[in-house]
Write an enzyme that holds these catalytic residues in place. Structure first.
Site, PDB file in Angstrom:
ATOM      1  N   GLU A 567       0.955  -1.295  -0.070  1.00  0.00           N
ATOM      2  CA  GLU A 567       0.046  -0.005  -0.066  1.00  0.00           C
ATOM      3  C   GLU A 567       1.012   1.280  -0.047  1.00  0.00           C
ATOM      4  O   GLU A 567       1.669   1.523   0.878  1.00  0.00           O
ATOM      5  CB  GLU A 567      -1.120   0.067   1.113  1.00  0.00           C
ATOM      6  CG  GLU A 567      -1.700   1.171   1.280  1.00  0.00           C
ATOM      7  CD  GLU A 567      -2.408   1.256   2.188  1.00  0.00           C
ATOM      8  OE1 GLU A 567      -3.303   2.405   2.864  1.00  0.00           O
ATOM      9  OE2 GLU A 567      -2.986   0.260   3.232  1.00  0.00           O
ATOM     10  N   LYS A 699      -8.138 -16.295  15.748  1.00  0.00           N
ATOM     11  CA  LYS A 699      -8.375 -15.635  14.215  1.00  0.00           C
ATOM     12  C   LYS A 699      -9.894 -15.557  13.969  1.00  0.00           C
ATOM     13  O   LYS A 699     -10.318 -15.503  13.018  1.00  0.00           O
ATOM     14  CB  LYS A 699      -7.911 -16.875  13.460  1.00  0.00           C
ATOM     15  CG  LYS A 699      -6.464 -17.279  13.603  1.00  0.00           C
ATOM     16  CD  LYS A 699      -6.089 -18.551  12.573  1.00  0.00           C
ATOM     17  CE  LYS A 699      -4.587 -18.666  12.768  1.00  0.00           C
ATOM     18  NZ  LYS A 699      -4.292 -19.379  14.050  1.00  0.00           N
ATOM     19  N   ASP A 777       2.166 -15.057  12.571  1.00  0.00           N
ATOM     20  CA  ASP A 777       0.773 -15.876  12.026  1.00  0.00           C
ATOM     21  C   ASP A 777      -0.021 -14.753  11.436  1.00  0.00           C
ATOM     22  O   ASP A 777      -0.708 -13.956  12.020  1.00  0.00           O
ATOM     23  CB  ASP A 777       0.087 -16.726  13.048  1.00  0.00           C
ATOM     24  CG  ASP A 777      -0.910 -17.498  12.197  1.00  0.00           C
ATOM     25  OD1 ASP A 777      -1.290 -17.284  11.283  1.00  0.00           O
ATOM     26  OD2 ASP A 777      -1.524 -18.240  12.905  1.00  0.00           O
ATOM     27  N   HIS A 869      -1.977  10.481  -2.001  1.00  0.00           N
ATOM     28  CA  HIS A 869      -2.067   9.049  -2.602  1.00  0.00           C
ATOM     29  C   HIS A 869      -1.958   9.343  -4.037  1.00  0.00           C
ATOM     30  O   HIS A 869      -1.539   8.679  -4.931  1.00  0.00           O
ATOM     31  CB  HIS A 869      -3.490   8.498  -2.214  1.00  0.00           C
ATOM     32  CG  HIS A 869      -3.576   7.477  -0.910  1.00  0.00           C
ATOM     33  ND1 HIS A 869      -3.222   6.153  -1.084  1.00  0.00           N
ATOM     34  CD2 HIS A 869      -3.820   7.779   0.225  1.00  0.00           C
ATOM     35  CE1 HIS A 869      -3.094   5.700   0.080  1.00  0.00           C
ATOM     36  NE2 HIS A 869      -3.594   6.718   0.845  1.00  0.00           N
TER      37      HIS A 869
END
Length: 948
Positions: A567, A699, A777, A869
């Site tokens: 990004e 998760k 993870d 951006h």
């Protein structure tokens, strides 16, 4: 025929080995004679001192040589071998080393007469210093692998031709050895008698060393392999049985395959010898350059010898006899030809003829074996032509009756045939001749087409643990036929890199465009760290850009943060937040809770039994009993609490424990399983439904994690003055506080975000980037990104108190992806604390999240988000692929502040830096100038503030 060939080869091996041993005995006899002669002669004191210097030099070189040799034997061979008798193997290696270098050194006594003892020692020292041990150990490893396979037939190729035809790696070493030989040869023409004597002996030792490495050593190792095969034949029943597995192998506990579980060997570093992948063009250029140097040295040697010969003729002959070679050519006597040949050999030096011939042969071999790039990832593997017999027969109008009979055959009896053809075109399915050939073959079941491989034989080889001997084509056929699964490739071929290549080839056959897989990188990666630990069915790796954030001033220490992201503006924006925090005095952080949880679900026949179980778990006796069973599974796990939550006859038991520096999911799961077995002893009617009952919660976004915590629970806080906010972030505390309330609180509540999941601007951006960079993870980003961002106004001086609360940051510094080299490097870059590195990592992540939150909230307030951006993410790329017109990060902190700034601000005055007693680092005072800040009531600028 094969038996006769093996017999002849065995005879040659025994003959060459015996010849070298006899030569060694003879040389030792000659050396003994020299030593006795030396001791019996009348030696003066200066001669003895002169000999002593040579002895001291030789001893120093010999000790250094033995040290290097010992390290190489332990590191290169004994560590990687699977043979059990390593002590005997070590003795054998040292015996071979002693034999090799003794024979090389003593050869100068025989082939170079009138050699003094001092010259003998000095020449041996030079030889030991310049000897190429790498090729010696490569030959040992090459044939040691054959010994481990206990199959003499696979080692039947002979010495030099074996290495040249089997692998291009040996070409580099052989060229290097011949280059050293030519250098020694040049030194013999230095016209200094002392140096010439030393290098004559060294040259002879080098030539004998080449003969030993490429003739004697392969012969001896093949005889040793034959002996190992006979020993294997006697113990074959013991090795094949399931109970007779040696300590160097292990069985899979649960095999996914329908067949029996095969033996899985430990990894060996033999990929440099088998399946060696190189850049062909690069190696060919290196070989050509080395050979040019080699030929140049030979020409220089010939020139020196010829000049020496001419000068001797000038001193001993008349002017008419200056060129005696031409004189012999013009003579009509028959013996003149022999004189001519003698003179040429006298000029060339006969020792040079041996390696000159070998060098020319080697160069010819290189030219003939010039690598050719294949169409698919530089793998010279023939294409597999695959036809399904049932489809072929159905499409053929010639044999309708045969097609009908084939349809009556069960599917289990149909086999797929793989044919290898010289051309590159696939078999035409409508070709009736091929169908006729197959029908004729089926009439006689004993006959098998020559182009069809015996899949049963290949499968049997894999069951015997010899799968790595199969070629790539044979393994691909087994994969396509279903005899081998792609997940088993690492265990079968015993080479993780080759397994990845084969898996990519197999996958490419299922793709419409097989060249798509070429764009997934796979080279230059250590897959040994991945296999059995991080990923299965590996076909490559995914490179992600890693940006540098910092310096981040956290608890008095500066850190540079690696962030893996795709990004744009994320790294640049976070750098701006880091600069604001740095000027404000830094961040204070604290870990207030550390626990990893696992919550299994159990079932009881009645609610009475479930309530009794809850009461026992809540009691002191029950907790201590479970803790004892829980903690004994690992030295790093420590049970903190057990919380039982009933739901009818079901009970969800939430275990919480500390796990040290590991994230701890596997550790806690193993310990929980042990605790459940202990609990079942007290409640025999209990039934374990699942080891994880989703109350952990893992998760998934869950309020229980934000309340009770999971992993590391961290708070980070910074105090930013009004001047820092105005200069760096171009806003003020009141506007940021109002934006936080309306965006993070009201907006998230209207969206229905659970718990703290929505009470932040973009905490998941930093969590995901740092998790990817440090080997965490990635799925834990879901609950680890739970973050409560608070921006409050300090009414005393209009400063901003910014804080982030992250109750479930699940990170670790050992295990999992942290083993990978790139991720481990990023962890080392953070310079974590030695005592508690995981807690330190969690505090760094929280501090980076705070910096990113500040910068994004300020950009939203000043309406600079879209501009930034558009400026960075839509920048025109330069035509030069090696240059970049825009950079997302800069080393100069002053440039970072201008990311969202379109004004050129001159620094003129000073502002004070916020005092922070806990921060020991001093921050230099900066000059400031008024900067226009956007008004709440109109689009016109407010009265200018003094900004940095």
């Amino acid at each position: 025929m094969l038996k006769i060939l093996n017999t002849v080869l065995l005879f040659f091996d025994c003959f060459s080995t015996g010849t070298f041993f006899v030569l060694l005995i003879y040389l030792f006899t000659r050396l003994r004679t020299h030593l006795l002669h030396f001791s019996s002669s009348n030696c003066h004191l200066d001669v003895i001192i002169y000999q002593s210097r040579a002895v001291i030099i030789f001893l120093v070189v010999f000790v250094y040589f033995i040290g290097v040799l010992t390290c190489k034997i332990n590191d290169k061979i004994l560590v990687h071998t699977m043979l059990r008798n390593k002590r005997q193997l070590n003795t054998l290696f040292y015996t071979l080393i002693l034999f090799t270098f003794a024979l090389c050194s003593l050869s100068s006594v025989l082939f170079v007469p009138y050699t003094s003892f001092a010259i003998f020692l000095l020449s041996t020292s030079v030889f030991l210093l310049f000897s190429d041990l790498s090729v010696f150990f490569i030959v040992l490893e090459y044939y040691l692998l054959e010994i481990e396979l206990v199959n003499y037939e696979h080692a039947k190729r002979h010495c030099l031709l074996s290495h040249l035809f089997s692998n291009q790696l040996f070409v580099d070493h052989m060229l290097g050895m011949f280059l050293k030989t030519s250098l020694f040869s040049i030194s013999t023409t230095s016209k200094y008698a002392y140096l010439e004597s030393i290098f004559k002996c060294t040259l002879m030792e080098q030539i004998i060393y080449i003969m030993i490495v490429f003739v004697f050593l392969p012969s001896f190792m093949r005889i040793f392999a034959s002996y190992a095969k006979r020993m294997y034949g006697e113990q074959k029943k013991c090795l094949v049985s399931n109970k007779g597995v040696s300590s160097s192998t292990r069985k899979r506990r649960h095999s996914y395959s329908s067949g029996h579980s095969y033996v899985e060997y430990r990894r060996m570093s033999v990929h440099n010898l088998i399946g060696y992948v190189v850049n062909p063009n690069c190696h060919y250029k290196c070989w050509s350059t080395t050979f040019v140097i080699f030929v140049s040295l030979i020409i220089l040697h010939l020139n020196n010898r010829y000049s020496e010969r001419i000068s001797s003729f000038k001193h001993n002959s008349s002017e008419n006899e200056v060129f005696p070679v031409l004189y012999h050519i013009t003579a009509y006597e028959v013996t003149s030809i022999f004189h001519f040949i003698y003179n040429i050999f006298h000029v060339i030096n006969a020792n040079l003829v041996v390696y000159l011939f070998l060098g020319l042969f080697l160069f010819k071999r290189i030219r003939l074996n010039k690598p050719i790039n294949s169409q698919l990832r530089n793998l010279n593997i023939p294409k597999i032509k695959e036809t399904l017999i049932s489809d072929q027969v159905k499409q053929s109008p010639v044999l309708p009756k045969f097609s009908k009979k084939l349809n009556d055959i069960p599917l289990q009896s149909r086999k797929r045939i793989y044919c290898l053809h010289k051309d590159d075109d696939y078999i035409d399915r409508n070709d009736s001749s091929s169908v006729s050939t197959f029908s004729n073959t089926c009439k006689n079941s004993n006959e098998r087409p020559s182009n069809v491989l015996d899949l049963d034989m290949l499968t049997e080889k894999i069951k015997q643990g010899l799968g790595h001997e199969l070629s790539d084509t044979e393994i691909l056929q087994l994969l396509s036929h279903g005899r081998l699964k792609t997940r088993e490739l690492e265990s079968v071929v015993r080479n993780p890199f080759r397994a990845v290549e084969l898996r990519r080839l197999d996958l490419s056959t299922f793709l419409n465009n097989p060249h798509i897989i070429e764009r997934i990188p796979y080279k230059d990666y250590d897959y040994r760290l991945v296999y059995g630990q991080c990923c299965e069915e590996v076909i490559g790796y995914m490179p992600i850009p890693v940006g540098k954030i910092g310096p981040l001033l956290l608890d008095g220490r500066s850190h540079y943060i690696p962030l893996a992201t795709t990004e744009g503006c994320l790294v640049a924006s976070t750098n701006r937040g880091c600069r604001a925090i740095f000027l404000a005095g830094g961040i204070k952080s604290v870990v207030y809770r550390d626990q990893m949880t696992r919550a299994p679900v159990v079932w009881f026949p009645s609610i009475i039994d479930s309530v009794k179980c809850i009461a026992w778990i809540d009691s002191e006796e029950g907790f201590q009993t479970l803790k004892s069973a829980f903690d004994k599974t690992s030295a790093h796990v420590n049970l903190l609490s057990v919380f039982a939550c009933p739901a009818g006859r079901y009970i969800h038991i939430r275990f919480a424990a500390r796990t040290g520096d590991a994230m701890g999911m596997n550790m806690v799961s193993k310990a929980t399983d042990s605790a459940l077995h202990c609990l079942k002893k007290y409640f025999s009617n209990m039934q374990v439904i699942s080891l994880s009952g989703n109350m952990c919660t893992d998760k998934k976004p869950a309020t229980i994690n934000t309340i009770l915590g999971r992993g590391k629970s961290v708070i980070a806080e910074a105090h930013l003055s009004a001047d820092v906010l105005a200069q760096v972030l171009h806003t003020n505390a009141q506007r940021l506080a109002r934006l936080t309330h309306s965006k993070n609180w009201i907006g998230s509540a209207m969206a229905g975000c659970p718990g703290m999941m929505g009470c932040n601007a973009h905490a998941a951006n930093i969590i995901a980037g740092m998790f990817a960079a440090t080997g965490q993870d990635l799925a834990q980003v879901v609950d680890s990104s739970s973050c409560l961002t608070q921006l409050e106004v300090d009414l005393s001086d209009d400063s901003l108190v910014a804080s982030v609360t992250m109750p479930c940051l699940e990170v670790g510094t050992v295990g999992g992806g942290t083993r990978l080299s790139g991720q481990r490097a990023c962890l080392d870059l953070l310079d974590l604390s030695v005592d508690r590195p995981t807690e330190h990592l969690s505090r760094i992540i929280a501090g980076t999240v705070l910096a990113a939150e500040l910068s994004l909230m300020a950009a939203l307030d000043t309406d600079d988000l879209v501009k930034a951006h558009m400026h960075f993410n839509r920048a025109k790329q330069s035509t030069n692929s090696h240059s970049c017109s825009h950079s997302t990060t800069t080393d100069n902190n002053d440039n970072i502040s201008n990311i969202y700034d379109n004004h050129n601000v001159a620094l003129s005055s000073k502002i004070p830096v916020t005092d922070n007693s806990d921060i020991r680092e001093s921050v230099h005072s900066l000059h400031v100038k008024p900067f226009p800040v956007k008004s709440d009531l109109s689009v016109n600028p407010e009265i200018s503030h003094y900004t940095m």
